[in-house]
Design a protein around this motif. Structure first.
Motif, PDB file in Angstrom:
ATOM      1  N   GLN A  13       0.738  -1.260   0.000  1.00 35.30           N
ATOM      2  CA  GLN A  13       0.064  -0.030  -0.209  1.00 35.30           C
ATOM      3  C   GLN A  13       1.161   1.266   0.037  1.00 35.30           C
ATOM      4  O   GLN A  13       0.743   2.345  -0.370  1.00 35.30           O
ATOM      5  CB  GLN A  13      -1.224   0.175   0.918  1.00 35.30           C
ATOM      6  CG  GLN A  13      -1.677  -1.063   1.228  1.00 35.30           C
ATOM      7  CD  GLN A  13      -2.469  -1.317   2.595  1.00 35.30           C
ATOM      8  OE1 GLN A  13      -2.752  -0.159   3.244  1.00 35.30           O
ATOM      9  NE2 GLN A  13      -3.246  -2.107   3.022  1.00 35.30           N
ATOM     10  N   ILE A  14       2.124   1.190   0.332  1.00 36.20           N
ATOM     11  CA  ILE A  14       3.254   2.682   0.100  1.00 36.20           C
ATOM     12  C   ILE A  14       3.414   2.372  -1.516  1.00 36.20           C
ATOM     13  O   ILE A  14       3.376   3.391  -1.633  1.00 36.20           O
ATOM     14  CB  ILE A  14       4.373   1.957   1.014  1.00 36.20           C
ATOM     15  CG1 ILE A  14       3.826   1.884   2.283  1.00 36.20           C
ATOM     16  CG2 ILE A  14       4.890   3.790   1.107  1.00 36.20           C
ATOM     17  CD1 ILE A  14       2.968   2.978   2.479  1.00 36.20           C
ATOM     18  N   ASP A  96      11.999   6.524  -4.155  1.00 38.12           N
ATOM     19  CA  ASP A  96      12.399   7.047  -2.917  1.00 38.12           C
ATOM     20  C   ASP A  96      11.240   7.063  -2.106  1.00 38.12           C
ATOM     21  O   ASP A  96      11.157   7.341  -1.112  1.00 38.12           O
ATOM     22  CB  ASP A  96      12.527   8.178  -2.228  1.00 38.12           C
ATOM     23  CG  ASP A  96      11.684   9.564  -2.890  1.00 38.12           C
ATOM     24  OD1 ASP A  96      10.908   9.766  -4.129  1.00 38.12           O
ATOM     25  OD2 ASP A  96      12.149  10.703  -1.769  1.00 38.12           O
ATOM     26  N   VAL A  97      10.510   5.749  -2.671  1.00 42.81           N
ATOM     27  CA  VAL A  97       9.156   5.278  -2.604  1.00 42.81           C
ATOM     28  C   VAL A  97       9.065   5.142  -0.847  1.00 42.81           C
ATOM     29  O   VAL A  97       8.087   5.154   0.082  1.00 42.81           O
ATOM     30  CB  VAL A  97       7.843   4.734  -3.117  1.00 42.81           C
ATOM     31  CG1 VAL A  97       9.082   3.113  -2.736  1.00 42.81           C
ATOM     32  CG2 VAL A  97       6.428   4.638  -3.160  1.00 42.81           C
ATOM     33  N   LEU A  98      10.412   4.540  -0.228  1.00 43.91           N
ATOM     34  CA  LEU A  98       9.698   4.032   0.897  1.00 43.91           C
ATOM     35  C   LEU A  98      10.131   4.929   2.297  1.00 43.91           C
ATOM     36  O   LEU A  98      10.528   4.379   3.444  1.00 43.91           O
ATOM     37  CB  LEU A  98      10.584   2.067   1.430  1.00 43.91           C
ATOM     38  CG  LEU A  98       9.808   1.425   0.606  1.00 43.91           C
ATOM     39  CD1 LEU A  98      11.017   0.226   0.628  1.00 43.91           C
ATOM     40  CD2 LEU A  98       7.968   1.412   0.377  1.00 43.91           C
ATOM     41  N   ASN A  99      10.950   5.951   1.993  1.00 48.80           N
ATOM     42  CA  ASN A  99      11.448   6.880   2.914  1.00 48.80           C
ATOM     43  C   ASN A  99      10.908   7.636   4.072  1.00 48.80           C
ATOM     44  O   ASN A  99      10.880   7.373   4.931  1.00 48.80           O
ATOM     45  CB  ASN A  99      11.947   8.433   2.003  1.00 48.80           C
ATOM     46  CG  ASN A  99      13.566   8.864   3.169  1.00 48.80           C
ATOM     47  OD1 ASN A  99      13.868   8.317   3.489  1.00 48.80           O
ATOM     48  ND2 ASN A  99      12.868  10.590   3.123  1.00 48.80           N
ATOM     49  N   GLU A 185      24.614   7.710   5.746  1.00 48.02           N
ATOM     50  CA  GLU A 185      23.845   9.118   6.113  1.00 48.02           C
ATOM     51  C   GLU A 185      22.439   8.908   5.682  1.00 48.02           C
ATOM     52  O   GLU A 185      21.079   9.426   5.041  1.00 48.02           O
ATOM     53  CB  GLU A 185      24.529   9.255   4.258  1.00 48.02           C
ATOM     54  CG  GLU A 185      25.425   9.168   3.882  1.00 48.02           C
ATOM     55  CD  GLU A 185      26.143  10.398   4.895  1.00 48.02           C
ATOM     56  OE1 GLU A 185      25.368  11.423   5.179  1.00 48.02           O
ATOM     57  OE2 GLU A 185      27.926   9.608   5.172  1.00 48.02           O
ATOM     58  N   THR A 186      21.873   7.546   6.426  1.00 44.65           N
ATOM     59  CA  THR A 186      20.054   7.180   5.516  1.00 44.65           C
ATOM     60  C   THR A 186      19.113   8.165   6.518  1.00 44.65           C
ATOM     61  O   THR A 186      18.625   8.477   5.674  1.00 44.65           O
ATOM     62  CB  THR A 186      19.529   5.780   6.289  1.00 44.65           C
ATOM     63  OG1 THR A 186      20.934   4.676   5.918  1.00 44.65           O
ATOM     64  CG2 THR A 186      18.647   5.519   5.788  1.00 44.65           C
ATOM     65  N   ILE A 187      19.515   8.499   7.372  1.00 38.55           N
ATOM     66  CA  ILE A 187      18.693   9.607   8.105  1.00 38.55           C
ATOM     67  C   ILE A 187      18.883  10.665   8.790  1.00 38.55           C
ATOM     68  O   ILE A 187      20.344  10.490  10.082  1.00 38.55           O
ATOM     69  CB  ILE A 187      18.267   8.787   9.341  1.00 38.55           C
ATOM     70  CG1 ILE A 187      16.898   7.773   8.547  1.00 38.55           C
ATOM     71  CG2 ILE A 187      16.830   9.992  10.191  1.00 38.55           C
ATOM     72  CD1 ILE A 187      16.239   6.970   9.872  1.00 38.55           C
ATOM     73  N   PHE A 542      17.721   0.174   4.763  1.00 38.96           N
ATOM     74  CA  PHE A 542      18.285  -1.489   3.719  1.00 38.96           C
ATOM     75  C   PHE A 542      17.771  -0.735   1.962  1.00 38.96           C
ATOM     76  O   PHE A 542      18.663  -0.220   0.859  1.00 38.96           O
ATOM     77  CB  PHE A 542      18.593  -2.500   4.121  1.00 38.96           C
ATOM     78  CG  PHE A 542      19.472  -3.873   2.720  1.00 38.96           C
ATOM     79  CD1 PHE A 542      20.074  -2.796   2.213  1.00 38.96           C
ATOM     80  CD2 PHE A 542      17.933  -4.079   1.840  1.00 38.96           C
ATOM     81  CE1 PHE A 542      21.348  -4.400   1.714  1.00 38.96           C
ATOM     82  CE2 PHE A 542      18.657  -5.050   0.846  1.00 38.96           C
ATOM     83  CZ  PHE A 542      20.401  -4.908   0.430  1.00 38.96           C
ATOM     84  N   LEU A 543      16.825  -0.986   1.440  1.00 37.12           N
ATOM     85  CA  LEU A 543      16.014  -1.071   0.341  1.00 37.12           C
ATOM     86  C   LEU A 543      15.579   0.467   0.170  1.00 37.12           C
ATOM     87  O   LEU A 543      16.677   1.320  -1.338  1.00 37.12           O
ATOM     88  CB  LEU A 543      14.768  -1.435   0.618  1.00 37.12           C
ATOM     89  CG  LEU A 543      14.277  -2.488   0.824  1.00 37.12           C
ATOM     90  CD1 LEU A 543      12.906  -2.690   0.613  1.00 37.12           C
ATOM     91  CD2 LEU A 543      15.094  -3.431  -0.429  1.00 37.12           C
ATOM     92  N   GLU A 544      16.078   1.633   0.785  1.00 36.06           N
ATOM     93  CA  GLU A 544      16.089   2.866   0.105  1.00 36.06           C
ATOM     94  C   GLU A 544      17.512   3.257  -0.100  1.00 36.06           C
ATOM     95  O   GLU A 544      17.599   3.613  -0.826  1.00 36.06           O
ATOM     96  CB  GLU A 544      15.436   4.248   1.543  1.00 36.06           C
ATOM     97  CG  GLU A 544      13.923   4.461   1.613  1.00 36.06           C
ATOM     98  CD  GLU A 544      14.044   4.963   0.394  1.00 36.06           C
ATOM     99  OE1 GLU A 544      13.837   6.414  -0.530  1.00 36.06           O
ATOM    100  OE2 GLU A 544      12.545   3.969  -0.620  1.00 36.06           O
ATOM    101  N   ASN A 545      18.692   2.608   0.436  1.00 36.35           N
ATOM    102  CA  ASN A 545      19.737   2.873  -0.268  1.00 36.35           C
ATOM    103  C   ASN A 545      20.304   2.141  -1.417  1.00 36.35           C
ATOM    104  O   ASN A 545      21.509   2.066  -2.336  1.00 36.35           O
ATOM    105  CB  ASN A 545      20.602   2.084   0.918  1.00 36.35           C
ATOM    106  CG  ASN A 545      20.857   3.501   1.790  1.00 36.35           C
ATOM    107  OD1 ASN A 545      21.511   4.632   1.387  1.00 36.35           O
ATOM    108  ND2 ASN A 545      20.372   3.318   2.771  1.00 36.35           N
TER     109      ASN A 545
END
Ligand code: 9MR
Length: 548
Positions: A13-14, A96-99, A185-187, A542-545
């Motif tokens: 749904q995201i 960047d859908v899951l950010n 660097e993620t957040i 992990f996925l966003e990276n």
């Protein structure tokens, strides 16, 4: 016309990454086998496809078909449409859908903070007064201390309850630190709108420090860790400041001490560059804890007679030894720690249900493989690498046979964290061997958590079109705001149904993968917990990276 999302069309749904795998599961037999992707804005059909053959799926007591639209890659907002079923919940395709849900999973921890008021600026409509200062906490006799008190402030509430447990502070911190070690660097600073935002330090590390600061207060002078800080009984469903029963420092245990030693050894590496003094204090605390455990190797914890809150008991501390030795070896380079580990005998089999009692041994392996402590030609490195890839291949073999592609087939308390812990193994495998099959496995685990599952919910509060509203979470139950606190992962289906005597009502003969209900009393399926949010953050980060 786009109507309310049908939960018979199970979809993330995201959303999905443009170049990623994209599948939905259709749980009701449609009249035609055609499906369409419709742009939510223009209402135009942008892609058409054919549903798969029927799969019989006893774990969910369903017959399902699969819609595969992997090929479609254009960014946008869509629904999946099937003539007699209507449309799915909306979702996006973008890089960047899951950010947002990644950041939400960390902001969720801010809402769990003890000992401080959550102001409107940071907490929005969920602002609330402070509860549980824990500035004078009495020793319970089980702590082995003379009557007296200590200050043990800060930290997060463990779950839907208001207690603080060392096992389930330090094990999830280890999972959160793993993401930082791999992708610092993620957040960044200023991402989360927390009180520390703008201080020049990553909001991620600021939030994690709030918990670690508390854990450091739980170390006794002799180096051992008190097991938990708790009331004698669980409090009622009231707000933190109204939950005022006396709290105690309870027990001391080898498991808590070793998990703490591991976590603080890792914290030493994580905080070294930004706060060397704090990092050094963490390493000192780690070594002191480790020495205590060497002298007290088998102090197992069980609840004293008058204490009835979360036990976090574990009668096998081999995994905790492994994790502590591994992190200390990586942080100090001292081969004495390596010699304590029997790498040849390492058990690479992932077993659902063993998260906080056993999964930490994998955290030790992840750190050793990632750290550069071994040359890649070293036989230890080779052994761990081969074992981990073998474990990942076994998980993929299992998930390949299942329509929802989730890597587990046994559903315990907190099964959503089993899905995500297994996905952590796949993510590590992908870093050792960038074969797309591992990345695909991780993405499908995220799809499962975010809505492509037999109950048709995104299990993260506030993220998705259909998400839990009645989590077992005292603040959310008592705050008279319809939406629960956002960013928290519900435990997920649990075929053992331990909460039926508490007012939870499951459908009759419920299938294992559907043994989840959005009901407030359901602490065995619909509670939230730190060690469930931790692998969620890891996997989303992990996925966003990996996104391009
Ligand atoms: O996550 C824990 C699960 O594995 C156990 O089966 C269950 C019963 O002991 O306890 C769970 O942990 C709970 C803890 O004891 C207290 N805080 C809430 C936790 C999540 O339900």
């Amino acid at each position: 016309i786009i109507g309310p999302g049908s939960s018979d069309i199970r979809i993330n749904q995201i959303g999905y990454y443009p170049n990623g795998i994209k599948k939905a599961v259709i749980a009701v037999e449609p009249t035609t086998l055609e499906f369409a992707l419709v742009d939510s804005g223009s209402k135009r059909t942008v892609y058409q496809g054919q549903l798969s053959e029927v799969f019989d799926w006893p774990l969910a007591n369903e017959q399902v078909r699969i819609a595969d639209f992997t090929e479609f890659q254009d960014p946008g907002e869509y629904v999946l449409y099937i003539p007699n079923l209507g449309n799915s919940h909306p979702f996006e395709i973008r890089s960047d859908v899951l950010n947002p849900v990644l950041e939400g999973s960390v902001k969720g921890l801010y809402f769990q903070r003890t000992g401080m008021a959550l102001d409107e600026k940071h907490a929005g409509k969920w602002h609330r007064p402070a509860g549980h200062p824990d500035s004078l906490v009495a020793f319970h006799p089980s702590s082995g201390k003379q009557p007296g008190t200590i200050a043990s402030p800060k930290g997060w509430y463990d779950a839907g309850d208001y207690n603080k447990y060392i096992i389930n502070a330090t094990f999830p911190l280890g999972q959160w630190f793993r993401l930082y070690e791999e992708y610092p660097e993620t957040i960044p600073d200023d991402a989360l709108n927390i009180p520390e935002s703008g201080n020049g330090v990553s909001d991620y590390l600021d939030e994690l420090k709030y918990e670690l600061d508390w854990a450091l207060t739980m170390q006794d002078e002799d180096g051992g860790l008190f097991h938990k800080l708790t009331t004698k009984n669980f409090e009622g469903m009231v707000m933190p400041h109204q939950a005022t029963a006396e709290r105690f420092i309870v027990g001391k245990s080898t498991a808590a001490t070793l998990d703490f030693a591991a976590c603080t050894a890792q914290a030493y590496r994580v905080y070294q560059d930004i706060n060397p003094e704090y990092a050094k204090a963490c390493l000192d605390a780690s070594l002191k804890a480790y020495r205590w455990a060497r002298e007290n190797p088998e102090v197992l914890f069980s609840n004293p007679e008058d204490v009835h809150t979360g036990e976090y008991g574990d009668n096998d501390v081999a995994d905790e030894w492994f994790w502590a030795n591994a992190e200390l070896f990586v942080s100090t380079g001292d081969s004495a720690f390596l010699e304590q580990m029997d790498l040849e005998a390492f058990d690479f089999e992932f077993r659902p249900g063993e998260s906080w009692t056993g999964f930490m041994r994998f955290l030790g392996v992840f750190s050793m493989l990632d750290s550069g402590s071994f040359e890649t030609s070293d036989s230890n490195y080779q052994h761990l690498r081969a074992g981990l890839l073998g474990s990942a291949d076994e998980l993929l073999r299992r998930s390949g046979q299942l329509p929802y592609f989730q890597p587990i087939d046994d559903f315990h308390w907190g099964s959503n964290s089993d899905v995500l812990n297994a996905a952590m193994i796949l993510a590590q495998a992908y870093q050792l061997d960038p074969d797309p099959k591992y990345l695909q496995g991780v993405r499908q685990a995220a799809d499962y958590i975010l809505g492509n599952n037999p109950v048709g919910y995104s299990y993260v509060t506030g993220f998705g079109d259909r998400t839990p509203l009645f989590i077992h979470h005292r603040q959310s139950a008592a705050d008279s705001i319809p939406e629960p606190v956002p960013g928290l992962l519900s435990g997920g289906p649990n075929s053992r149904l331990q909460d039926t005597t508490n007012g939870t009502v499951y459908p009759e003969n419920v299938a294992p993968m559907k043994a989840w209900v959005d009901q407030e009393p359901s602490y065995a399926s619909n509670e939230i917990c730190l060690n469930w949010n931790a692998p969620l953050t890891y996997i989303l980060g992990f996925l966003e990276n990996q996104a391009d």
